[in-house]
Design a protein around this motif. Structure first.
Motif, PDB file in Angstrom:
ATOM      1  N   LEU A 197      -3.571  -1.372   9.761  1.00 18.09           N
ATOM      2  CA  LEU A 197      -2.370  -1.204   8.951  1.00 18.09           C
ATOM      3  C   LEU A 197      -1.128  -1.631   9.706  1.00 18.09           C
ATOM      4  O   LEU A 197      -0.923  -1.243  10.856  1.00 18.09           O
ATOM      5  N   LEU A 209      -1.037   7.987   4.273  1.00 18.55           N
ATOM      6  CA  LEU A 209      -1.351   6.598   4.597  1.00 18.55           C
ATOM      7  C   LEU A 209      -2.023   6.499   5.964  1.00 18.55           C
ATOM      8  O   LEU A 209      -2.936   5.685   6.163  1.00 18.55           O
ATOM      9  N   GLN A 236      -5.797   3.350  -2.255  1.00 21.90           N
ATOM     10  CA  GLN A 236      -5.777   1.889  -2.321  1.00 21.90           C
ATOM     11  C   GLN A 236      -6.477   1.242  -1.130  1.00 21.90           C
ATOM     12  O   GLN A 236      -6.934   0.103  -1.219  1.00 21.90           O
ATOM     13  N   PHE A 237      -6.573   1.956  -0.015  1.00 22.92           N
ATOM     14  CA  PHE A 237      -7.109   1.359   1.206  1.00 22.92           C
ATOM     15  C   PHE A 237      -8.571   0.962   1.051  1.00 22.92           C
ATOM     16  O   PHE A 237      -8.946  -0.184   1.327  1.00 22.92           O
ATOM     17  N   GLY A 269      -3.896  -4.318   6.109  1.00 28.06           N
ATOM     18  CA  GLY A 269      -3.020  -3.775   5.092  1.00 28.06           C
ATOM     19  C   GLY A 269      -1.589  -3.725   5.561  1.00 28.06           C
ATOM     20  O   GLY A 269      -1.311  -3.690   6.764  1.00 28.06           O
ATOM     21  N   SER A 279       2.197  -1.736   4.481  1.00 24.76           N
ATOM     22  CA  SER A 279       2.854  -0.735   3.647  1.00 24.76           C
ATOM     23  C   SER A 279       4.363  -0.791   3.865  1.00 24.76           C
ATOM     24  O   SER A 279       4.828  -1.198   4.932  1.00 24.76           O
ATOM     25  N   LEU A 296       0.852  -1.181   0.000  1.00 25.13           N
ATOM     26  CA  LEU A 296       0.000   0.000   0.000  1.00 25.13           C
ATOM     27  C   LEU A 296       0.893   1.237   0.000  1.00 25.13           C
ATOM     28  O   LEU A 296       1.662   1.457   0.939  1.00 25.13           O
ATOM     29  N   THR A 297       0.809   2.032  -1.046  1.00 26.38           N
ATOM     30  CA  THR A 297       1.632   3.232  -1.142  1.00 26.38           C
ATOM     31  C   THR A 297       0.827   4.497  -1.418  1.00 26.38           C
ATOM     32  O   THR A 297       1.384   5.601  -1.366  1.00 26.38           O
ATOM     33  N   ALA A 349      -9.068  -1.887  -1.457  1.00 31.18           N
ATOM     34  CA  ALA A 349      -8.661  -3.193  -0.926  1.00 31.18           C
ATOM     35  C   ALA A 349      -9.670  -3.701   0.099  1.00 31.18           C
ATOM     36  O   ALA A 349     -10.016  -4.890   0.113  1.00 31.18           O
TER      37      ALA A 349
END
Length: 215
Positions: free
Chosen positions: A110, A99, A78-79, A90, A92, A73-74, A82
């Motif tokens: 995360l 983020l 995207q969070f 997640g 990263s 995850l960048t 997903a």
């Protein structure tokens, strides 16, 4: 039915979290089933290929006993994508303000990557106490983890990057390590050949890992 687990429970569910890059979407479900058959339930499906999100969705729908996470995850956007695909956690490679905000707004637990003591402190101040030491071996490996354990005893790690079947148990022996991440469970040649029995064998060996005496 969507699983609801906190990050520490997820980390305790398996001594090794395989880092998976899906190059052919047809491999996603049989690969997940092969890992699960070997006792590895927690899977990190990375976004390093174009099939990442589709693989998460397929595994979440067809392999309900798997605990599916999203890796690499960048970007904040995207969070939610997903999460909607079925990811329940997640991972990263680092941690930024964007983020942090995305993790909070999406509700996706995360596991952020850190490499230095200052990054560990910054992550802890942001509310993260479970972290990924990445890349673990270049960052100092076992020596770094043992050094951090003294001044930062309330932080636990999933070291990832450069760890193998041969070294995993020594990392697991560190008192601040809950699990390790690695790609050795999913060798590319075995996946391309559909050799799921070999992957199940690798998973069984990984799921049986026990800590060795530290260095």
């Amino acid at each position: 039915m969507r699983l609801s687990l906190d990050l520490l429970d997820i980390m305790h569910a398996s001594p090794v979290i395989p880092v998976i890059a899906i190059e052919d979407i047809d491999h996603a479900v049989p690969l997940a089933k092969a890992l699960l058959a070997g006792g590895i339930r927690v899977l990190e499906i990375t976004l390093r290929t174009s099939h990442g999100m589709a693989a998460i969705r397929a595994i979440a729908e067809q392999v309900p006993r798997a605990i599916v996470g999203v890796g690499t995850l960048t970007y904040g956007a995207q969070f939610s994508a997903a999460r909607d695909a079925g990811a329940v956690f997640g991972v990263s490679p680092g941690l930024t303000a964007a983020l942090i905000a995305a993790a909070k707004s999406s509700g996706l637990p995360l596991l952020p990557g850190v490499m230095t003591p200052s990054e560990v402190l910054a992550a802890r101040e942001a509310g993260f106490h479970q972290l990924k030491l990445f890349p673990a071996v270049p960052a100092g490996g076992i020596g770094m983890l043992n050094a951090i354990a003294g001044p930062l005893p309330d932080v636990t790690f999933c070291p990832t990057g450069g760890i193998s079947q041969e070294t995993a148990a020594k990392f697991l022996a560190c008192k601040n390590v809950t699990c390790v991440g690695g790609s050795w469970l999913t060798p590319r040649k075995a996946i391309q050949a559909g050799d799921w029995a070999h992957i199940t064998t690798l998973a069984a060996a990984a799921s049986a890992l026990r800590p060795m005496s530290g260095e």
